[in-house]
Design a protein around this motif. Structure first.
Motif, PDB file in Angstrom:
ATOM      1  N   VAL A   1       0.091  -0.813  16.154  1.00 37.77           N
ATOM      2  CA  VAL A   1      -1.207  -1.371  15.784  1.00 37.77           C
ATOM      3  C   VAL A   1      -1.021  -2.857  15.510  1.00 37.77           C
ATOM      4  O   VAL A   1      -0.236  -3.241  14.637  1.00 37.77           O
ATOM      5  N   GLY A   2      -1.721  -3.679  16.260  1.00 38.17           N
ATOM      6  CA  GLY A   2      -1.618  -5.122  16.085  1.00 38.17           C
ATOM      7  C   GLY A   2      -2.688  -5.661  15.153  1.00 38.17           C
ATOM      8  O   GLY A   2      -3.730  -5.028  14.941  1.00 38.17           O
ATOM      9  N   VAL A   3      -2.419  -6.850  14.616  1.00 35.79           N
ATOM     10  CA  VAL A   3      -3.369  -7.529  13.723  1.00 35.79           C
ATOM     11  C   VAL A   3      -3.480  -8.986  14.168  1.00 35.79           C
ATOM     12  O   VAL A   3      -2.469  -9.699  14.227  1.00 35.79           O
ATOM     13  N   LEU A   4      -4.681  -9.418  14.497  1.00 36.98           N
ATOM     14  CA  LEU A   4      -4.923 -10.819  14.833  1.00 36.98           C
ATOM     15  C   LEU A   4      -5.002 -11.624  13.547  1.00 36.98           C
ATOM     16  O   LEU A   4      -5.795 -11.288  12.661  1.00 36.98           O
ATOM     17  N   CYS A   5      -4.212 -12.657  13.460  1.00 35.55           N
ATOM     18  CA  CYS A   5      -4.201 -13.496  12.248  1.00 35.55           C
ATOM     19  C   CYS A   5      -4.980 -14.782  12.519  1.00 35.55           C
ATOM     20  O   CYS A   5      -6.178 -14.831  12.308  1.00 35.55           O
ATOM     21  N   LEU A   6      -4.337 -15.833  13.050  1.00 34.44           N
ATOM     22  CA  LEU A   6      -5.094 -17.026  13.423  1.00 34.44           C
ATOM     23  C   LEU A   6      -5.732 -16.906  14.804  1.00 34.44           C
ATOM     24  O   LEU A   6      -6.730 -17.579  15.090  1.00 34.44           O
ATOM     25  N   ALA A   7      -5.177 -16.088  15.666  1.00 29.09           N
ATOM     26  CA  ALA A   7      -5.772 -15.916  16.997  1.00 29.09           C
ATOM     27  C   ALA A   7      -7.181 -15.343  16.862  1.00 29.09           C
ATOM     28  O   ALA A   7      -7.362 -14.281  16.264  1.00 29.09           O
ATOM     29  N   PRO A   8      -8.194 -16.013  17.388  1.00 33.52           N
ATOM     30  CA  PRO A   8      -9.573 -15.535  17.217  1.00 33.52           C
ATOM     31  C   PRO A   8      -9.944 -14.368  18.105  1.00 33.52           C
ATOM     32  O   PRO A   8     -10.941 -13.691  17.852  1.00 33.52           O
TER      33      PRO A   8
ATOM     34  N   LEU B   1       5.108 -14.194  29.147  1.00 35.54           N
ATOM     35  CA  LEU B   1       4.107 -13.428  29.895  1.00 35.54           C
ATOM     36  C   LEU B   1       3.208 -12.574  29.007  1.00 35.54           C
ATOM     37  O   LEU B   1       2.279 -11.930  29.496  1.00 35.54           O
ATOM     38  N   LEU B   2       3.473 -12.590  27.704  1.00 34.84           N
ATOM     39  CA  LEU B   2       2.694 -11.775  26.774  1.00 34.84           C
ATOM     40  C   LEU B   2       1.686 -12.603  25.988  1.00 34.84           C
ATOM     41  O   LEU B   2       1.909 -13.784  25.706  1.00 34.84           O
ATOM     42  N   SER B   3       0.613 -11.947  25.581  1.00 38.53           N
ATOM     43  CA  SER B   3      -0.338 -12.562  24.653  1.00 38.53           C
ATOM     44  C   SER B   3       0.262 -12.542  23.257  1.00 38.53           C
ATOM     45  O   SER B   3       1.297 -11.916  23.003  1.00 38.53           O
ATOM     46  N   TRP B   4      -0.403 -13.209  22.335  1.00 41.00           N
ATOM     47  CA  TRP B   4       0.116 -13.261  20.958  1.00 41.00           C
ATOM     48  C   TRP B   4       0.244 -11.866  20.360  1.00 41.00           C
ATOM     49  O   TRP B   4       1.267 -11.532  19.757  1.00 41.00           O
ATOM     50  N   GLU B   5      -0.788 -11.059  20.536  1.00 40.74           N
ATOM     51  CA  GLU B   5      -0.755  -9.738  19.900  1.00 40.74           C
ATOM     52  C   GLU B   5       0.254  -8.810  20.582  1.00 40.74           C
ATOM     53  O   GLU B   5       0.906  -7.991  19.915  1.00 40.74           O
ATOM     54  N   GLU B   6       0.426  -8.951  21.892  1.00 35.82           N
ATOM     55  CA  GLU B   6       1.435  -8.143  22.590  1.00 35.82           C
ATOM     56  C   GLU B   6       2.837  -8.527  22.156  1.00 35.82           C
ATOM     57  O   GLU B   6       3.712  -7.657  22.003  1.00 35.82           O
ATOM     58  N   ALA B   7       3.065  -9.801  21.935  1.00 32.52           N
ATOM     59  CA  ALA B   7       4.391 -10.263  21.512  1.00 32.52           C
ATOM     60  C   ALA B   7       4.697  -9.871  20.074  1.00 32.52           C
ATOM     61  O   ALA B   7       5.858  -9.620  19.715  1.00 32.52           O
ATOM     62  N   ALA B   8       3.652  -9.809  19.248  1.00 39.97           N
ATOM     63  CA  ALA B   8       3.867  -9.588  17.816  1.00 39.97           C
ATOM     64  C   ALA B   8       4.329  -8.182  17.482  1.00 39.97           C
ATOM     65  O   ALA B   8       4.996  -7.970  16.468  1.00 39.97           O
ATOM     66  N   VAL B   9       3.955  -7.191  18.299  1.00 45.02           N
ATOM     67  CA  VAL B   9       4.218  -5.805  17.905  1.00 45.02           C
ATOM     68  C   VAL B   9       5.644  -5.347  18.202  1.00 45.02           C
ATOM     69  O   VAL B   9       6.057  -4.272  17.760  1.00 45.02           O
ATOM     70  N   ASN B  10       6.427  -6.131  18.919  1.00 44.55           N
ATOM     71  CA  ASN B  10       7.720  -5.646  19.408  1.00 44.55           C
ATOM     72  C   ASN B  10       8.924  -5.797  18.485  1.00 44.55           C
ATOM     73  O   ASN B  10       9.769  -4.889  18.443  1.00 44.55           O
ATOM     74  N   PRO B  11       9.102  -6.924  17.788  1.00 45.40           N
ATOM     75  CA  PRO B  11      10.428  -7.211  17.222  1.00 45.40           C
ATOM     76  C   PRO B  11      11.044  -6.114  16.364  1.00 45.40           C
ATOM     77  O   PRO B  11      12.187  -5.715  16.599  1.00 45.40           O
ATOM     78  N   LEU B  12      10.340  -5.608  15.376  1.00 47.90           N
ATOM     79  CA  LEU B  12      10.970  -4.648  14.464  1.00 47.90           C
ATOM     80  C   LEU B  12      11.288  -3.328  15.173  1.00 47.90           C
ATOM     81  O   LEU B  12      12.432  -2.863  15.158  1.00 47.90           O
TER      82      LEU B  12
END
Length: 440
Positions: free
Chosen positions: A408-415, A192-203
């Motif tokens: 703070v998220g960072v878009l990598c390949l996601a445009p 249910l999350l976007s790429w950037e929303e999913a990326a900020v959680n794990p650590l």
């Protein structure tokens, strides 16, 4: 110019197509360089924008137990700030240690360090011994890089001598177009999350879980009062949610009315604005009169002293934390962003039977538990803002100077933002308002 593989990943190609496309020889990555280790010598402001750069780096070879991830998004953690400041030690020391072990670990000893300890993305290659994952899977990455052949790892992944923080103590981290991870770091991306929303959680979410909920942490109970320093920061934002979910009573400490409003939106009713306690004297909370003033404010808010103090600030708050925990209470710490050398009055520890628990990261079981909570919508991302990969220096600087809220998220390949949601119905049920609590 992106490679054909990168373009296919962004377009949502399936596993068979991705596997048929060649790997690029080089890819974009955020790095620090060994030649710059002394750049901040004699400087008071170690501005990470001077040491972080985005470069084209060669594609590394994949070990049998590893996967190559096309990184759609990543995030800034404070360990990236430490890396870019070359403090407390240059992380090239960690890479050299890996290099001395030989074998596949020798790849990590390079004159550049690809940083980043969070990532979401798509598997584009797997090593020959990877069984449970395949090309095309959408994943997030656990930052715990462990030695599965160490007996202590099987007792607790964080106790193994070979345990490392991926992207901090290893190379090929997540602030890049491609990242190398062990299969034991992979978790399914919450749909249910976007790429950037999913990326900020794990650590951060898993670190907070281990500190509060895990059997090696404070073991929070229903009704426990939990004092959370930096309650709208990367760690604190998840701590407040975990306390609320577990039937506890969070007392969030912030430094502005804006941050207090964020906590209110999360459902945290007891909020203390540190600036009101300090009343123009930032050093007050480092002295007994400041501790007593804060203790009085906590009792006014919830009627009692904290059972648990969630501590990660370090030097500037630790003495207060030891004082503020109730008799028999617990101080659980996972870091020291304001300094590692803590001075506190030990009488408040031994005479009042308190305990201090050191906590570091989270093992794979704890990571899995947190990821499930996120996938269920029981924890929401603490994402406040995103930057492009080419702006990684500015992103890290915002964390270094504590200008940010949450993560703070960072878009990598996601445009662009908003991509990667594969469960729109689940997202709609949770609601955009809930998912955007930290957005600024």
């Amino acid at each position: 110019m992106q490679s054909s593989l990168s373009e296919a990943v962004v377009a949502g190609a399936g596993g068979a197509e991705l596997e048929a496309l060649p790997l690029p020889d080089y890819f974009r990555a955020a790095t620090v360089r060994a030649e710059d280790v002394g750049v901040f010598r004699a400087m008071e402001d170690k501005d990470v924008r001077k040491s972080l750069s985005v470069d084209d780096v060669p594609m590394p070879e994949l070990a049998p137990d590893e996967a190559l991830i096309a990184v759609m998004a990543s995030s800034i953690n404070y360990n990236t700030v430490w890396t870019a400041m070359f403090e407390p030690v240059p992380t090239f020391e960690f890479l050299k240690q890996m290099g001395r072990k030989g074998g596949w670990e020798a790849r990590h000893d390079l004159p550049y360090h690809i940083v980043g300890s969070d990532a979401s993305g798509v598997i584009v290659r797997t090593g020959s011994s990877v069984r449970k994952w395949k090309v095309g899977d959408h994943v997030v990455v656990s930052p715990a890089y462990v030695d599965e052949q160490d007996h202590d790892t099987h007792r607790d992944g964080m106790l193994g001598e070979g345990q490392k923080a991926w992207g901090f103590e290893t190379n090929f981290g997540g602030l890049a177009h491609y990242a190398v991870v062990r299969a034991s770091q992979l978790l399914p991306k919450p749909a249910l999350l976007s790429w950037e929303e999913a990326a900020v959680n794990p650590l951060c979410a898993s670190t907070a879980y281990r500190m509060l909920v895990g059997e090696r942490g404070a073991q929070m109970k229903q009704g426990d009062v939990v004092l959370v320093w930096g309650a709208t920061g990367g760690l604190g934002a998840y701590a407040v949610q975990l306390v609320l979910n577990g039937g506890g009573i969070p007392v969030g400490v912030v430094n502005s009315a804006e941050k207090a409003d964020v906590l209110a939106a999360l459902g945290c009713k007891a909020v203390i604005d540190r600036s009101e306690i300090e009343d123009g004297d930032p050093s007050l909370l480092q002295r007994p009169e400041g501790w007593k003033k804060l203790g009085k404010a906590i009792r006014a808010a919830v009627g009692e002293d904290p059972h648990i103090v969630f501590e990660h600030v370090g030097k500037k708050t630790f003495a207060a934390s030891v004082f503020l925990a109730r008799r028999g209470g617990t101080i659980v710490t996972c870091g020291s962003s304001t300094g590692y050398e803590h001075v506190y009055d030990n009488r408040y520890l031994w005479m009042r039977l308190k305990r201090i628990i050191g906590s570091h990261g989270a093992n794979f079981h704890e990571q899995h538990a947190v990821n499930r909570l996120i996938a269920l919508g029981h924890l929401v991302p603490a994402l406040s803002r995103t930057y492009a990969l080419d702006e990684v220096g500015a992103a890290a600087r915002s964390v270094q100077t504590n200008e940010h809220i949450g993560k703070v998220g960072v878009l990598c390949l996601a445009p662009e933002e908003g991509m990667g949601v594969t469960d729109p119905e689940g997202r709609a049920q949770l609601g955009e308002r809930r998912l955007s609590v930290f957005r600024r």
